[in-house]
Write an enzyme that holds these catalytic residues in place. Sequence first.
Site, short mmCIF file in Angstrom:
data_model
loop_
_atom_site.label_atom_id
_atom_site.label_comp_id
_atom_site.label_asym_id
_atom_site.label_seq_id
_atom_site.Cartn_x
_atom_site.Cartn_y
_atom_site.Cartn_z
N ASP A 68 48.86 -3.86 -1.57
CA ASP A 68 49.65 -3.46 -0.89
C ASP A 68 50.51 -2.70 -1.88
O ASP A 68 50.81 -2.24 -3.24
CB ASP A 68 50.56 -4.08 -0.79
CG ASP A 68 50.98 -5.29 -1.13
OD1 ASP A 68 50.79 -5.20 -2.73
OD2 ASP A 68 51.89 -6.80 -0.64
N ASN A 135 57.22 -16.72 2.93
CA ASN A 135 57.03 -17.06 4.59
C ASN A 135 55.59 -16.13 4.29
O ASN A 135 55.35 -16.65 5.92
CB ASN A 135 57.26 -15.64 4.81
CG ASN A 135 57.25 -14.26 4.44
OD1 ASN A 135 56.19 -14.30 3.96
ND2 ASN A 135 57.99 -13.10 4.95
N HIS A 137 53.49 -14.88 3.84
CA HIS A 137 52.60 -13.18 4.03
C HIS A 137 51.59 -13.54 2.70
O HIS A 137 52.03 -13.99 1.72
CB HIS A 137 53.51 -11.98 3.42
CG HIS A 137 54.51 -12.15 2.39
ND1 HIS A 137 55.50 -11.23 2.25
CD2 HIS A 137 53.49 -12.20 1.38
CE1 HIS A 137 56.33 -11.28 1.43
NE2 HIS A 137 54.88 -11.46 0.62
N GLU A 142 53.23 -9.39 7.42
CA GLU A 142 54.37 -10.42 7.05
C GLU A 142 54.07 -11.55 8.41
O GLU A 142 53.18 -10.93 9.82
CB GLU A 142 55.75 -9.59 7.50
CG GLU A 142 55.76 -8.57 5.84
CD GLU A 142 56.95 -9.67 5.30
OE1 GLU A 142 56.33 -10.80 5.53
OE2 GLU A 142 57.86 -9.03 4.96
C1 GLP Z 1 54.39 -9.72 -2.86
C2 GLP Z 1 52.92 -9.41 -3.09
C3 GLP Z 1 52.79 -10.06 -2.91
C4 GLP Z 1 52.20 -11.94 -3.64
C5 GLP Z 1 54.25 -12.48 -3.00
C6 GLP Z 1 54.69 -14.01 -3.92
O1 GLP Z 1 55.66 -9.09 -2.52
N1 GLP Z 1 53.31 -8.61 -1.97
O2 GLP Z 1 51.09 -9.71 -2.70
O3 GLP Z 1 51.68 -12.32 -3.44
O4 GLP Z 1 55.33 -11.00 -2.72
O5 GLP Z 1 55.27 -12.54 -4.88
P1 GLP Z 1 55.51 -14.42 -6.37
O6 GLP Z 1 54.58 -14.10 -7.11
O7 GLP Z 1 56.49 -12.92 -6.74
O8 GLP Z 1 56.13 -15.01 -5.82
#
Ligand code: GLP
Length: 239
Positions: A68, A135, A137, A142
């Site tokens: 993404d 959440n 995702h 989302e």
């Molecule tokens: C981000 C990314 C995800 C990631 C998630 C968790 O927004 N788009 O691909 O897995 O949030 O991030 P973190 O590892 O910082 O908790």
Amino acid sequence: MMEKIVCESYEEACCTAADFFAQQLKRKPDSVLGLATGSTPIGLYEEFVSRYQAGEMDFSRARAFNLDEYHPIEATHPQSYKTFMDEHLFSKVNFAQTRIPNGEAPDPNIECAKYSADLEAAGGLDMLLLGIGHNGHVGFNEPASSYPLEAYKVDLTGETLEANSRFFGENEIQPITALTMGIGQIFAAKHILLLICGASKVEITKKLFEGKLHTDIPACFLLLHPNVTLVIDRAANGG
Ligand code: GLP
């Protein structure tokens, strides 16, 4: 079937996940790898870099597809996922090819269609690294009542914006939309490596594994995938 590996620490979890990628590249040097951003994979990418420098991992025939990217965002913006990947991995190892959804594309729908076509032309993902949002995702899919199968532009939820606001400076505008790989493309990955670390992920981990398919938790689709390896540290596993 989901294989679960509980690690003592974040470092051990990163090493364990790196082992899977190293084996994958040994088995199939021209693998197509799906990659994630966020704070969780940083230690894993450090492992990739040190193993590459030690001659233990070679990415020279591998292709990377990132899950993404914010949209709109300049590629050179310090918080773009392009910058993140360049800093942590792409400038330090030797991928044959890398592909991140283009946050600068004038028409996000055209860019998503191009991204999906590129992924299909590459033959889909051999191994996909996933983190999880608070959440539930995955990528930037989302919670919603329906999930596009292919790449699409998504409105980020308030919760995600808040979780990721820590990365943006006071005067930086945080994008409220993003481009993400679709659930169908994630599901089509031959092997998914789900990396969950840190005490802040305890709640979502509990919900994910309580034995129900919550349609408002995008990561729940992974429960139906035939080949997922969960690498989790003790903190996220509830101690
Ligand atoms: C981000 C990314 C995800 C990631 C998630 C968790 O927004 N788009 O691909 O897995 O949030 O991030 P973190 O590892 O910082 O908790």
